[in-house]
Scaffold this motif. Structure first.
Motif, PDB file in Angstrom:
ATOM      1  N   GLY A  99      21.965  37.326  50.425  1.00 19.90           N
ATOM      2  CA  GLY A  99      22.583  38.135  49.398  1.00 19.90           C
ATOM      3  C   GLY A  99      22.994  39.498  49.947  1.00 19.90           C
ATOM      4  O   GLY A  99      22.160  40.220  50.499  1.00 19.90           O
ATOM      5  N   VAL A 100      24.283  39.821  49.790  1.00 20.80           N
ATOM      6  CA  VAL A 100      24.803  41.106  50.240  1.00 20.80           C
ATOM      7  C   VAL A 100      25.674  41.668  49.119  1.00 20.80           C
ATOM      8  O   VAL A 100      26.790  41.217  48.890  1.00 20.80           O
ATOM      9  N   GLY A 101      25.135  42.651  48.382  1.00 17.99           N
ATOM     10  CA  GLY A 101      25.887  43.206  47.251  1.00 17.99           C
ATOM     11  C   GLY A 101      26.105  42.132  46.198  1.00 17.99           C
ATOM     12  O   GLY A 101      25.186  41.387  45.848  1.00 17.99           O
ATOM     13  N   PRO A 102      27.350  42.011  45.700  1.00 21.58           N
ATOM     14  CA  PRO A 102      27.621  41.031  44.646  1.00 21.58           C
ATOM     15  C   PRO A 102      27.947  39.633  45.190  1.00 21.58           C
ATOM     16  O   PRO A 102      28.249  38.729  44.418  1.00 21.58           O
ATOM     17  N   GLU A 103      27.880  39.472  46.528  1.00 19.88           N
ATOM     18  CA  GLU A 103      28.258  38.198  47.139  1.00 19.88           C
ATOM     19  C   GLU A 103      27.108  37.654  47.984  1.00 19.88           C
ATOM     20  O   GLU A 103      26.066  38.283  48.132  1.00 19.88           O
ATOM     21  N   VAL A 104      27.349  36.472  48.548  1.00 22.76           N
ATOM     22  CA  VAL A 104      26.369  35.879  49.442  1.00 22.76           C
ATOM     23  C   VAL A 104      27.086  35.364  50.683  1.00 22.76           C
ATOM     24  O   VAL A 104      28.153  34.755  50.598  1.00 22.76           O
ATOM     25  N   ARG A 105      26.525  35.665  51.862  1.00 18.47           N
ATOM     26  CA  ARG A 105      27.060  35.161  53.118  1.00 18.47           C
ATOM     27  C   ARG A 105      26.341  33.870  53.475  1.00 18.47           C
ATOM     28  O   ARG A 105      25.135  33.751  53.302  1.00 18.47           O
ATOM     29  N   SER A 106      27.107  32.891  53.991  1.00 16.93           N
ATOM     30  CA  SER A 106      26.528  31.590  54.325  1.00 16.93           C
ATOM     31  C   SER A 106      27.369  30.911  55.387  1.00 16.93           C
ATOM     32  O   SER A 106      28.411  31.432  55.805  1.00 16.93           O
ATOM     33  N   GLY A 107      26.919  29.747  55.803  1.00 17.74           N
ATOM     34  CA  GLY A 107      27.669  28.959  56.760  1.00 17.74           C
ATOM     35  C   GLY A 107      28.968  28.424  56.210  1.00 17.74           C
ATOM     36  O   GLY A 107      29.787  27.878  56.956  1.00 17.74           O
ATOM     37  N   LEU A 108      29.192  28.572  54.900  1.00 12.29           N
ATOM     38  CA  LEU A 108      30.453  28.164  54.280  1.00 12.29           C
ATOM     39  C   LEU A 108      31.338  29.372  53.985  1.00 12.29           C
ATOM     40  O   LEU A 108      32.319  29.258  53.253  1.00 12.29           O
ATOM     41  N   ASP A 145      29.699  17.280  58.634  1.00 17.08           N
ATOM     42  CA  ASP A 145      28.878  18.161  59.465  1.00 17.08           C
ATOM     43  C   ASP A 145      29.667  19.429  59.733  1.00 17.08           C
ATOM     44  O   ASP A 145      30.833  19.378  60.147  1.00 17.08           O
ATOM     45  N   VAL A 146      29.040  20.575  59.470  1.00 20.33           N
ATOM     46  CA  VAL A 146      29.694  21.876  59.607  1.00 20.33           C
ATOM     47  C   VAL A 146      28.925  22.698  60.633  1.00 20.33           C
ATOM     48  O   VAL A 146      27.681  22.689  60.652  1.00 20.33           O
ATOM     49  N   ALA A 147      29.675  23.425  61.462  1.00 27.21           N
ATOM     50  CA  ALA A 147      29.029  24.226  62.518  1.00 27.21           C
ATOM     51  C   ALA A 147      28.121  25.296  61.933  1.00 27.21           C
ATOM     52  O   ALA A 147      27.087  25.631  62.498  1.00 27.21           O
ATOM     53  N   GLY A 148      28.498  25.841  60.768  1.00 24.21           N
ATOM     54  CA  GLY A 148      27.653  26.837  60.104  1.00 24.21           C
ATOM     55  C   GLY A 148      27.701  28.205  60.727  1.00 24.21           C
ATOM     56  O   GLY A 148      26.756  28.993  60.578  1.00 24.21           O
ATOM     57  N   ASP A 149      28.800  28.516  61.452  1.00 23.76           N
ATOM     58  CA  ASP A 149      28.900  29.830  62.110  1.00 23.76           C
ATOM     59  C   ASP A 149      30.017  30.683  61.513  1.00 23.76           C
ATOM     60  O   ASP A 149      30.583  31.555  62.171  1.00 23.76           O
ATOM     61  N   ALA A 150      30.352  30.438  60.224  1.00 22.44           N
ATOM     62  CA  ALA A 150      31.441  31.173  59.582  1.00 22.44           C
ATOM     63  C   ALA A 150      31.161  32.668  59.572  1.00 22.44           C
ATOM     64  O   ALA A 150      30.067  33.109  59.195  1.00 22.44           O
ATOM     65  N   GLN A 151      32.160  33.447  60.015  1.00 22.05           N
ATOM     66  CA  GLN A 151      32.103  34.912  59.970  1.00 22.05           C
ATOM     67  C   GLN A 151      30.827  35.443  60.623  1.00 22.05           C
ATOM     68  O   GLN A 151      30.185  36.369  60.131  1.00 22.05           O
ATOM     69  N   GLY A 152      30.433  34.786  61.723  1.00 26.72           N
ATOM     70  CA  GLY A 152      29.280  35.257  62.463  1.00 26.72           C
ATOM     71  C   GLY A 152      27.934  34.855  61.887  1.00 26.72           C
ATOM     72  O   GLY A 152      26.896  35.288  62.379  1.00 26.72           O
ATOM     73  N   TRP A 153      27.931  34.031  60.830  1.00 20.21           N
ATOM     74  CA  TRP A 153      26.664  33.584  60.240  1.00 20.21           C
ATOM     75  C   TRP A 153      25.894  32.751  61.249  1.00 20.21           C
ATOM     76  O   TRP A 153      26.436  31.823  61.863  1.00 20.21           O
ATOM     77  N   GLY A 176      23.175  30.807  60.801  1.00 21.47           N
ATOM     78  CA  GLY A 176      22.243  29.882  60.170  1.00 21.47           C
ATOM     79  C   GLY A 176      22.159  28.527  60.838  1.00 21.47           C
ATOM     80  O   GLY A 176      21.264  27.736  60.548  1.00 21.47           O
ATOM     81  N   GLY A 177      23.098  28.219  61.741  1.00 17.34           N
ATOM     82  CA  GLY A 177      23.064  26.945  62.436  1.00 17.34           C
ATOM     83  C   GLY A 177      23.834  25.865  61.698  1.00 17.34           C
ATOM     84  O   GLY A 177      24.350  26.076  60.594  1.00 17.34           O
ATOM     85  N   PRO A 178      23.946  24.667  62.293  1.00 22.18           N
ATOM     86  CA  PRO A 178      24.727  23.591  61.696  1.00 22.18           C
ATOM     87  C   PRO A 178      24.144  23.131  60.367  1.00 22.18           C
ATOM     88  O   PRO A 178      22.946  23.264  60.112  1.00 22.18           O
ATOM     89  N   LEU A 179      25.007  22.601  59.517  1.00 26.37           N
ATOM     90  CA  LEU A 179      24.563  22.100  58.222  1.00 26.37           C
ATOM     91  C   LEU A 179      25.416  20.911  57.811  1.00 26.37           C
ATOM     92  O   LEU A 179      26.511  20.707  58.322  1.00 26.37           O
ATOM     93  N   SER A 180      24.861  20.119  56.890  1.00 24.56           N
ATOM     94  CA  SER A 180      25.579  18.964  56.343  1.00 24.56           C
ATOM     95  C   SER A 180      25.866  19.239  54.878  1.00 24.56           C
ATOM     96  O   SER A 180      24.970  19.694  54.145  1.00 24.56           O
ATOM     97  N   VAL A 181      27.102  18.961  54.460  1.00 26.45           N
ATOM     98  CA  VAL A 181      27.484  19.194  53.073  1.00 26.45           C
ATOM     99  C   VAL A 181      28.219  17.971  52.544  1.00 26.45           C
ATOM    100  O   VAL A 181      28.631  17.090  53.302  1.00 26.45           O
ATOM    101  N   ARG A 182      28.388  17.935  51.237  1.00 25.00           N
ATOM    102  CA  ARG A 182      29.075  16.825  50.576  1.00 25.00           C
ATOM    103  C   ARG A 182      30.202  17.372  49.715  1.00 25.00           C
ATOM    104  O   ARG A 182      30.001  18.332  48.957  1.00 25.00           O
ATOM    105  N   ALA A 183      31.373  16.765  49.797  1.00 19.87           N
ATOM    106  CA  ALA A 183      32.526  17.154  48.991  1.00 19.87           C
ATOM    107  C   ALA A 183      32.952  15.969  48.139  1.00 19.87           C
ATOM    108  O   ALA A 183      32.794  14.810  48.539  1.00 19.87           O
TER     109      ALA A 183
END
Length: 356
Positions: free
Chosen positions: A251-260, A312-320, A322-329
């Motif tokens: 959590g950073v201010g009104p937003e949240v930084r993540s691998g997405l 499978d997502v690298a999880g390094d968006a904008q310098g995050w 957190g490491g790789p992650l798996s998501v579902r769309a």
């Protein structure tokens, strides 16, 4: 006034307590779905409201009258409540007319009385069954027709409240949808207050004005379908209400930084590590772009109108870091990517966060 109010209800079987201080209010003319997994206490709650089970503590009011409490007990047949069971439970030796008329006064079991016959025909029309079924027997009906007859029987004495105990679960998919829609129309026309017990999330969300999630004998959340799906109170309710994508964030201010990426949030954002909830339909797949979040398609399940895609997502968006992650769309059926494709990911709409 035909509301149902349950206050601090405790009930069970023998020495085993199933409901641990349950409170719930169903407004007059509204439909509330009680949603829970096996053993959560949803059928126990419905049986207590119906008068089939005496609670050990708490109070139940129906239409402004206390029907169960520390010093009060009103028999089920005097509560003005209709009850539809999972299998309909029609009398096999009675015709459709006889089954529908069973709950009417003056022993009109076979619909011979003219007033009873008129009421039977009115009810068959209400539940969208043809009049020529009146003289048939349950064994000559489809499962959906039997459930509509059971509903007509429950509505015959004009109850102020109708209780539905998983009434569509034994039907096949197409029949379940048609029967559910016909049931909803009949109940609206009758102006009844309705409590539906179900374990089917889609059924609860599409059928009810409010959904109450019951877990382990406790009500975890009661809210309108859009709220309980989009703003669940905790990750357990979130997962129970449908496919949930959970990722780590900060959590950073009104937003949240993540691998997405950096995401907008529903409600308060706690500072520091958080768990981020979003639904698969919030993840849109695009052509891969430089600097955007990208993933590799690992699984595709095609359902015609839509498809579920695991990535499978690298999880390094904008310098995050957190490491790789798996998501579902969840995507439209005509937008289904091929297995192994590299695609861009974009999150649409605000997400929900929980303190990690």
């Amino acid at each position: 006034m035909s509301e149902v109010v349950v206050r601090e209800l405790r009930a069970g079987y023998g020495t085993t307590e199933i409901l641990h201080g349950v409170s719930l209010a169903v407004a007059e003319g509204a439909t509330t779905a009680i949603l829970g997994d096996s053993g959560s206490g949803k059928t126990t709650l419905l049986r207590a409201i119906a008068g089939f089970l005496r609670p050990t503590a708490g109070e139940i009011s129906v239409a402004g009258r206390v029907v169960a409490g520390p010093r009060t007990w009103v028999a089920s047949e005097r509560r003005g409540v209709g009850y539809v069971r999972q299998e309909g439970a029609l009398f096999p030796h009675l015709s459709v007319a006889g089954n529908v008329a069973f709950g009417l006064p003056r022993h009109g079991l076979r619909g011979r009385d003219r007033a009873h016959r008129d009421r039977v025909m009115e009810l068959l029309e209400l539940v969208e069954l043809p009049a020529d079924l009146a003289d048939r027997y349950p064994a000559q009906l489809s499962g959906g027709q039997q459930q509509r007859v059971a509903l007509a029987r429950a509505l015959a004495p004009r109850p102020s409240v109708v209780l539905l105990d998983e009434p569509f679960s034994s039907l096949d998919t197409a029949l379940r949808h048609a029967t559910r829609e016909a049931t909803a129309r009949a109940l609206r026309a009758a102006g009844a207050t309705v409590v539906l017990v179900t374990h089917d999330q889609g059924e609860a969300l599409s059928f009810a004005d409010e959904v109450a999630v019951l877990r382990g004998g406790h009500v975890r959340q009661v809210a309108a379908p859009r709220i309980i799906y989009g703003e669940p109170i905790d990750p357990q309710v979130a997962a129970f209400m449908g496919d949930a994508v959970m990722v780590r964030g900060e959590g950073v201010g009104p937003e949240v930084r993540s691998g997405l990426g950096t995401l907008s949030v529903v409600g308060f954002v706690p500072r520091g590590p958080v768990d981020v909830l979003l639904r698969p339909e919030q993840i849109r797949l695009t052509a891969p772009e430089q600097g955007a979040v990208t993933g590799v398609v690992t699984t595709v399940r095609f359902f015609g109108h839509d498809a579920v895609v695991d990535l499978d997502v690298a999880g390094d968006a904008q310098g995050w870091a957190g490491g790789p992650l798996s998501v579902r769309a969840r995507v439209h059926g005509n937008e289904t990517p091929v297995l192994g494709a590299r695609v861009g990911l974009r999150v649409v709409g605000p997400v929900r966060v929980f303190k990690h």
